[in-house]
Design a protein around this motif. Structure first.
Motif, PDB file in Angstrom:
ATOM      1  N   LYS A  84       0.836  -1.205   0.000  1.00 39.51           N
ATOM      2  CA  LYS A  84       0.000   0.000   0.000  1.00 39.51           C
ATOM      3  C   LYS A  84       0.871   1.257   0.000  1.00 39.51           C
ATOM      4  O   LYS A  84       0.561   2.238  -0.678  1.00 39.51           O
ATOM      5  CB  LYS A  84      -0.901   0.006   1.235  1.00 39.51           C
ATOM      6  N   GLU A 117      -2.374   0.104  -6.836  1.00 41.56           N
ATOM      7  CA  GLU A 117      -3.828   0.213  -6.967  1.00 41.56           C
ATOM      8  C   GLU A 117      -4.489  -1.152  -7.142  1.00 41.56           C
ATOM      9  O   GLU A 117      -5.628  -1.362  -6.734  1.00 41.56           O
ATOM     10  CB  GLU A 117      -4.179   1.076  -8.177  1.00 41.56           C
ATOM     11  N   SER A 132      -7.024  -0.691  -3.010  1.00 41.24           N
ATOM     12  CA  SER A 132      -5.649  -0.156  -3.129  1.00 41.24           C
ATOM     13  C   SER A 132      -4.631  -0.947  -2.312  1.00 41.24           C
ATOM     14  O   SER A 132      -4.124  -0.451  -1.313  1.00 41.24           O
ATOM     15  CB  SER A 132      -5.606   1.312  -2.731  1.00 41.24           C
TER      16      SER A 132
END
Lengths: 647, 155
Positions: free
Chosen positions: A80, A85, A110
């Motif tokens: 992350k 994404e 995400s």
């Protein structure tokens, strides 16, 4: 983070304690009175591991069955932090910890998990995504078999100089492997099978190690020349609880500035190209971002030099009067200076090569022609796979990223440009503009041949498609050569960086459909109409990617270039048949895809994609494309099966 | 299908490949002589009809042969050609002598079709088929081709 229900015990520590207590029980005495863990009996021949007795037996009070903070949660935090994404994956038990962390701990946002039906598709989706998004997508792959499936797509991305971020599940500690399948799906040196065509890999043995290597891998992948990287996520490290006293942190990511050319070499290049009477700028993967196109325009206009675009990326507007790509060989053969910007095959650009019984080659340039090369490929070359092409004897070799070097090159040219020289260049520019107009007129004439043919000509297909998309914010997410004879690049107006992404890189078939899905995924958030001219043979490698597009509501217009054969290979068989004086009438054997014809519309419909066809009458094509676009603009995928000429 | 560069060479360098450069022809002939000898070469040359000979082939059979011999693979079903695979050869093919000569001993990437795999009579029929292909509509009058290629649309 939630509070743990029980004292976290490392799985390894747990097994160690179990072993110790077992030994204690054997030696008797007080030690034998200590609580012991109930260890399931080792299954013998014919005994199922999960027997009824084992299923209903009481768990030991000492056995820790749950944790609220597995290592995979921290691994996800690291991903992350890198701005991932999406993560593309076909599920596999070696990364089950990470998978669960993505969907539950990370709430599937995400990164969001993109369900793929094949690892090759997963990597190719990431490949296409990166070329639109300008950053890597993560791929989870499953130990031995998953990486083996993924290998060809990784090779394509490597050859195409595209970053792909692969996280590979594997189980290093043999005591952590379940008997049977997990041994088949474990490997000593997991990255070995792809190390020849990735840029960097590592096998972290702690979470701190994972975090550092993950950030390092991202940085390496994104530094030109960009390439795939691979990080092994050991299954035990994923599933083991994070120690309660852990002081884990994620290192800061600072991307390296792309390497610029040496100032002296850049000045020398500027001097050469400015003094040339017939300079040519050859571009292949010259631009990386939206900023690259205006830089290239600035250089070409300052020099009033024609640009030959080899179309590895969206480099130069097709309608610009200095775009002379259609004059390819003529331009090169009359040039006195050739400036190559990220040219993959410079030798092949300045030589002809005959594939006859006796292979011959010859330069197509004058012996006094000066060659200048600017490429990051000079900074990183491997030995085994031969994608580096034949050695080119250049006069100035600048080992640097072309786009990053353009500002200093433009500045050097402008600094050396005199008023007299500027006037001369302007005259050259007028002649080139006139020539460009003639090229454009000739394109119309060329496209008219075979206009009403059935199967439909590739020119007609391109014109019909352009008529439907030209007023929209579109992005062509497929290659156009050789199957489409470059017609879109000749007939359409390309002027934005996301309107073309080049080809597979390594010419590995099976790239097209998944790369289009990945690029469309990246285009989705911008509301762009993604257009994929899809070859039939390519789609048959892994058609399940149509389902992926439907499942994830990825808007993508697929126009089948269905010529019902591997025509490149038909041509090769023709070459062999004639070379051996046996004729070509049996060249279809093993190269064509008919009897029965593949119904791509039904194939797509079976996976939830709107589809029409097959269409062989050119008059029916425009309306069908229009209907498909309506579906795509509602946020879904659509497919139009078009029966086409071979080229 | 994209498995390799088109016939082993660069993407754009096939454009207008119908050109007969002197060097290329020299190389082709040299290679041919080295491999099959002068006598064989002489036989091939003798099999080429005189350019001025009238061409009265069977266009219908020519169409069949055009497809069977895979001419359409590179040159298109109507001989429209492709800048990446083969030049345009219809509806006005080059004169028959040059046509046959190039098929027998191509100077470029085209596979050679010797008289052992394609007879002169068959080439005559194929030639007649190519001659029979009607001219296309005027590209400037096709609405779909009116834009954007025209200079008036340049930005």
């Amino acid at each position: 983070m939630g509070k743990q229900k029980r004292t976290p015990i490392d799985r390894r520590d747990f097994l160690k304690s179990a072993a110790v207590t077992s030994v204690a029980a054997m030696v008797g005495g007080e030690a034998s009175a200590m609580p012991t863990a109930k260890v399931a009996p080792t299954p013998g021949n014919g005994t199922h591991l999960m027997s009824r007795a084992a299923e209903i037996g009481d768990p030991s009070d000492a056995e820790i069955l749950t944790t609220d903070r597995p290592g995979s949660d921290f691994m996800l935090d690291v991903l992350k932090s890198l701005g991932m994404e999406y993560v593309a994956a076909n599920p596999g038990s070696s990364f089950r910890g990470l998978h669960e962390s993505v969907i539950n701990y990370g709430q599937n946002r995400s990164p969001e998990l993109i369900t793929c039906c094949h690892e090759e598709s997963a990597v190719a989706i990431a490949h296409g995504y990166a070329k639109i998004a300008g950053k890597p997508m993560a791929v989870f792959a499953h130990s031995t078999v998953g990486l083996q499936h993924a290998a060809m797509a990784i090779f394509n991305a490597y050859c195409d100089r595209v970053p792909v971020y692969i996280v590979l599940g594997n189980t290093i500690d043999e005591t952590m492997r379940r008997p049977g399948v997990e041994w088949d799906h474990s490997v000593q040196d997991a990255a070995a099978m792809v190390r020849d065509y990735i840029k960097w890999d590592d096998l972290p043995i702690s979470l701190t190690h994972f975090a550092e290597s993950a950030v390092r891998a991202y940085k390496i992948a994104m530094t030109p020349p960009m390439m795939p990287v691979l990080l092994v996520a050991d299954s035990d490290l994923q599933e083991r609880p994070v120690p309660s006293d852990s002081s884990l942190r994620i290192p800061k990511l600072t991307l390296a500035a792309p390497p610029q050319g040496d100032s002296g070499a850049v000045s020398e290049a500027a001097k050469l190209v400015l003094a040339a009477e017939n300079p040519v700028i050859v571009v292949d993967r010259a631009t990386r971002t939206a900023e690259g196109i205006p830089l290239l325009i600035d250089l070409a206009e300052t020099l009033q030099a024609p640009v030959l675009d080899l179309a590895g990326r969206m480099n130069f507007p097709t309608l610009h009067p200095l775009n002379h790509s259609a004059r390819g060989r003529e331009l090169v053969s009359t040039a006195d200076v050739i400036l190559g910007l990220e040219v993959t095959d410079f030798w092949g650009t300045v030589h002809s090569y005959r594939d006859q019984l006796q292979r011959t080659s010859q330069p197509i340039i004058d012996k006094n022609t000066r060659l200048i090369s600017v490429t990051a490929n000079d900074l990183y070359v491997k030995g085994n796979y031969q994608d580096f092409q034949r050695y080119t004897e250049v006069d100035v070799a600048i080992a640097a990223d072309a786009q990053a070097t353009l500002p200093s090159l433009i500045e050097a040219v402008k600094r050396q440009l005199t008023a007299d020289r500027r006037r001369a260049l302007e005259d050259r520019g007028k002649r080139l503009a006139q020539s460009h107009d003639e090229i454009m007129e000739q394109v119309r004439v060329d496209a008219s041949y075979g206009w009403d043919a059935s199967p439909i000509s590739t020119a007609r297909l391109s014109a019909e498609l352009w008529a439907q998309i030209k007023g929209k914010d579109w992005s062509l997410v497929s290659d156009v050569a050789p199957g489409m004879s470059n017609w879109p690049l000749r007939l359409w107006v390309f002027d934005k960086h996301y309107q073309f992404i080049g080809g597979a890189g390594g010419y590995g078939v099976g790239y097209g459909a998944p790369a289009a899905v990945g690029a469309a995924l990246a285009n989705r958030q911008h509301g762009r109409l993604s257009v994929n001219i899809q070859c039939d043979g390519d789609l048959m490698y892994a058609p399940g990617v149509l389902w992926t597009a439907a499942h994830h509501h990825i808007p993508l217009l697929n126009i089948m270039h269905n010529n019902r054969a591997y025509h490149q290979e038909v041509m090769h068989l023709q070459r062999m048949g004639n070379r051996h004086n046996r004729g070509v009438d049996r060249a279809w054997i093993g190269t064509t895809m008919n009897h029965p014809d593949i119904d791509f519309a039904k194939l797509a419909q079976s996976m939830g994609v709107h589809a029409e066809g097959p269409i062989a009458d050119p008059k029916e094509l425009g309306p069908a494309i229009g209907r498909a676009i309506e579906v795509v603009e509602r946020g879904e995928s659509a497919l139009v099966d078009v029966i086409t000429q071979p080229r | 299908m994209i498995r390799a560069y088109i016939l082993g060479v660069g993407r754009w360098r096939h454009g207008n490949s119908s050109g007969f450069s002197r060097q290329a022809l020299f190389l082709a002939v040299s290679a041919f002589l080295a491999l099959v000898g002068t006598k064989a070469r002489a036989q091939e040359i003798e099999s080429i009809p005189k350019p001025e000979a009238p061409i009265h082939g069977d266009a219908k059979n020519g169409k069949r042969l055009y497809d069977a011999y895979g001419c359409y693979e590179c040159h298109g079903g109507q001989g429209q050609g492709s800048p990446l695979s083969g030049s345009r050869i219809a509806p006005e093919p080059t004169h028959f002598g040059s046509f046959v000569r190039y098929i027998r001993m191509p100077s470029g990437q085209m596979p050679p079709y010797t008289s052992r795999v394609t007879t002169d009579a068959e080439l005559t029929d194929i030639y007649s088929f190519l001659q029979s292909i009607p001219h296309p509509p005027d590209g400037k009058k096709i609405p779909l081709l009116a834009t954007p290629a025209g200079p008036e649309k340049r930005k």
